[in-house]
Design a protein around this motif. Structure first.
Motif, short mmCIF file in Angstrom:
data_model
loop_
_atom_site.label_atom_id
_atom_site.label_comp_id
_atom_site.label_asym_id
_atom_site.label_seq_id
_atom_site.Cartn_x
_atom_site.Cartn_y
_atom_site.Cartn_z
N ALA A 103 0.84 -1.21 0.00
CA ALA A 103 0.00 0.00 0.00
C ALA A 103 0.87 1.25 0.00
O ALA A 103 0.60 2.20 -0.75
CB ALA A 103 -0.93 -0.01 1.20
N ALA A 106 2.48 1.59 -3.46
CA ALA A 106 1.47 1.93 -4.46
C ALA A 106 1.10 3.40 -4.36
O ALA A 106 0.86 4.06 -5.38
CB ALA A 106 0.24 1.04 -4.30
N ASN A 107 1.06 3.92 -3.15
CA ASN A 107 0.72 5.33 -2.95
C ASN A 107 1.80 6.28 -3.47
O ASN A 107 1.56 7.47 -3.61
CB ASN A 107 0.41 5.62 -1.49
CG ASN A 107 -0.96 5.11 -1.10
OD1 ASN A 107 -1.90 5.16 -1.90
ND2 ASN A 107 -1.09 4.60 0.12
N PRO A 112 -3.14 7.79 -10.12
CA PRO A 112 -4.05 7.08 -9.21
C PRO A 112 -4.68 5.84 -9.84
O PRO A 112 -5.01 4.89 -9.12
CB PRO A 112 -5.12 8.13 -8.87
CG PRO A 112 -5.01 9.17 -9.91
CD PRO A 112 -3.61 9.14 -10.43
N ILE A 113 -4.81 5.82 -11.14
CA ILE A 113 -5.36 4.63 -11.82
C ILE A 113 -4.37 3.47 -11.69
O ILE A 113 -4.76 2.34 -11.38
CB ILE A 113 -5.68 4.94 -13.29
CG1 ILE A 113 -6.80 5.97 -13.36
CG2 ILE A 113 -6.05 3.66 -14.04
CD1 ILE A 113 -7.06 6.52 -14.75
N GLU A 114 -3.09 3.74 -11.89
CA GLU A 114 -2.07 2.70 -11.72
C GLU A 114 -2.04 2.21 -10.28
O GLU A 114 -1.91 1.02 -10.02
CB GLU A 114 -0.70 3.22 -12.14
CG GLU A 114 -0.53 3.40 -13.62
CD GLU A 114 0.85 3.91 -13.98
OE1 GLU A 114 1.73 4.04 -13.08
OE2 GLU A 114 1.06 4.20 -15.16
N ARG A 115 -2.13 3.15 -9.34
CA ARG A 115 -2.14 2.77 -7.92
C ARG A 115 -3.29 1.81 -7.64
O ARG A 115 -3.11 0.77 -7.02
CB ARG A 115 -2.27 4.02 -7.05
CG ARG A 115 -2.31 3.68 -5.56
CD ARG A 115 -2.84 4.81 -4.70
NE ARG A 115 -4.22 5.07 -5.07
CZ ARG A 115 -4.74 6.27 -5.33
NH1 ARG A 115 -3.99 7.33 -5.27
NH2 ARG A 115 -6.01 6.39 -5.65
N ASP A 116 -4.48 2.16 -8.10
CA ASP A 116 -5.64 1.31 -7.86
C ASP A 116 -5.49 -0.05 -8.53
O ASP A 116 -5.90 -1.07 -7.96
CB ASP A 116 -6.91 2.00 -8.35
CG ASP A 116 -7.26 3.22 -7.50
OD1 ASP A 116 -6.70 3.38 -6.40
OD2 ASP A 116 -8.10 4.02 -7.97
N MET A 117 -4.90 -0.08 -9.72
CA MET A 117 -4.69 -1.35 -10.42
C MET A 117 -3.75 -2.25 -9.64
O MET A 117 -4.00 -3.45 -9.50
CB MET A 117 -4.14 -1.09 -11.83
CG MET A 117 -5.16 -0.48 -12.77
SD MET A 117 -4.49 0.14 -14.34
CE MET A 117 -3.22 -1.00 -14.77
N LEU A 119 -3.10 -2.18 -6.42
CA LEU A 119 -3.76 -2.63 -5.19
C LEU A 119 -4.83 -3.68 -5.48
O LEU A 119 -4.96 -4.64 -4.72
CB LEU A 119 -4.35 -1.43 -4.44
CG LEU A 119 -3.31 -0.46 -3.86
CD1 LEU A 119 -3.99 0.77 -3.28
CD2 LEU A 119 -2.42 -1.14 -2.84
N ASP A 120 -5.58 -3.51 -6.56
CA ASP A 120 -6.57 -4.52 -6.95
C ASP A 120 -5.90 -5.87 -7.20
O ASP A 120 -6.39 -6.91 -6.76
CB ASP A 120 -7.32 -4.10 -8.21
CG ASP A 120 -8.35 -3.02 -7.97
OD1 ASP A 120 -8.66 -2.72 -6.80
OD2 ASP A 120 -8.85 -2.45 -8.98
N GLU A 123 -4.63 -7.40 -3.86
CA GLU A 123 -5.73 -7.91 -3.04
C GLU A 123 -6.32 -9.19 -3.63
O GLU A 123 -6.64 -10.13 -2.89
CB GLU A 123 -6.81 -6.83 -2.89
CG GLU A 123 -6.36 -5.69 -2.00
CD GLU A 123 -7.25 -4.46 -2.08
OE1 GLU A 123 -8.30 -4.50 -2.76
OE2 GLU A 123 -6.87 -3.45 -1.46
#
Length: 147
Positions: A103, A106-107, A112-117, A119-120, A123
């Protein structure tokens, strides 16, 4: 994608897996999700490694609310050995232990799209390896509400 049954997808059922889809297309597929890992314990020559799939099955159809679903693991290259079950356990613990670091890193990503990808993907990987471990050890499914 991993459920493709057309002529063009034949012989890809052990190759078209979540990491390859993420690498090529940049997203984590919803269920069914297929994974392949080289656990190092396969006694047979499997060039795709140990392959399993996690899928949702409806357990309670209720017209007034969302369906209750459970996650089911299907072993596509055979039941896991005790050594492979231990591999799932060790890797689940390893992934769980690095959650804060993943996390944090990633931050640091500007997009932010890459960060969310990222983390997805993390997870999904951690969850499905944990599920595979529990399924192999206890033979049960986790129930959750349809989202």
């Amino acid at each position: 994608y991993s459920d493709c049954a057309t002529f063009f997808c034949r012989n890809l059922n052990h190759t078209l897996v979540a990491p390859a889809l993420f690498d090529v297309y940049g997203f984590v597929e919803s269920y069914p999700r297929r994974w392949a890992f080289d656990t190092g314990y396969n006694t047979e020559v499997l060039h795709h490694g140990f392959v399993f799939e996690v899928e949702e099955q409806v357990v309670d159809k209720d017209s007034r609310s969302s369906d209750t679903k459970r996650l089911v693991v299907k072993w596509l290259t055979g039941e896991p050995s005790n050594l492979e079950i231990n591999w799932f356990h060790a890797n689940f613990k390893r992934l769980k232990g690095m959650a804060a670091d993943v996390a944090e890193r990633a931050n640091l990503l500007d997009n932010p799209i890459e960060r969310d990808m990222v983390l997805d993907y993390y997870e999904a990987l951690a969850h499905d390896i944990e599920l595979a471990y529990h399924w192999a050890r206890e033979g049960h499914a986790l129930e959750h509400e349809n989202r």
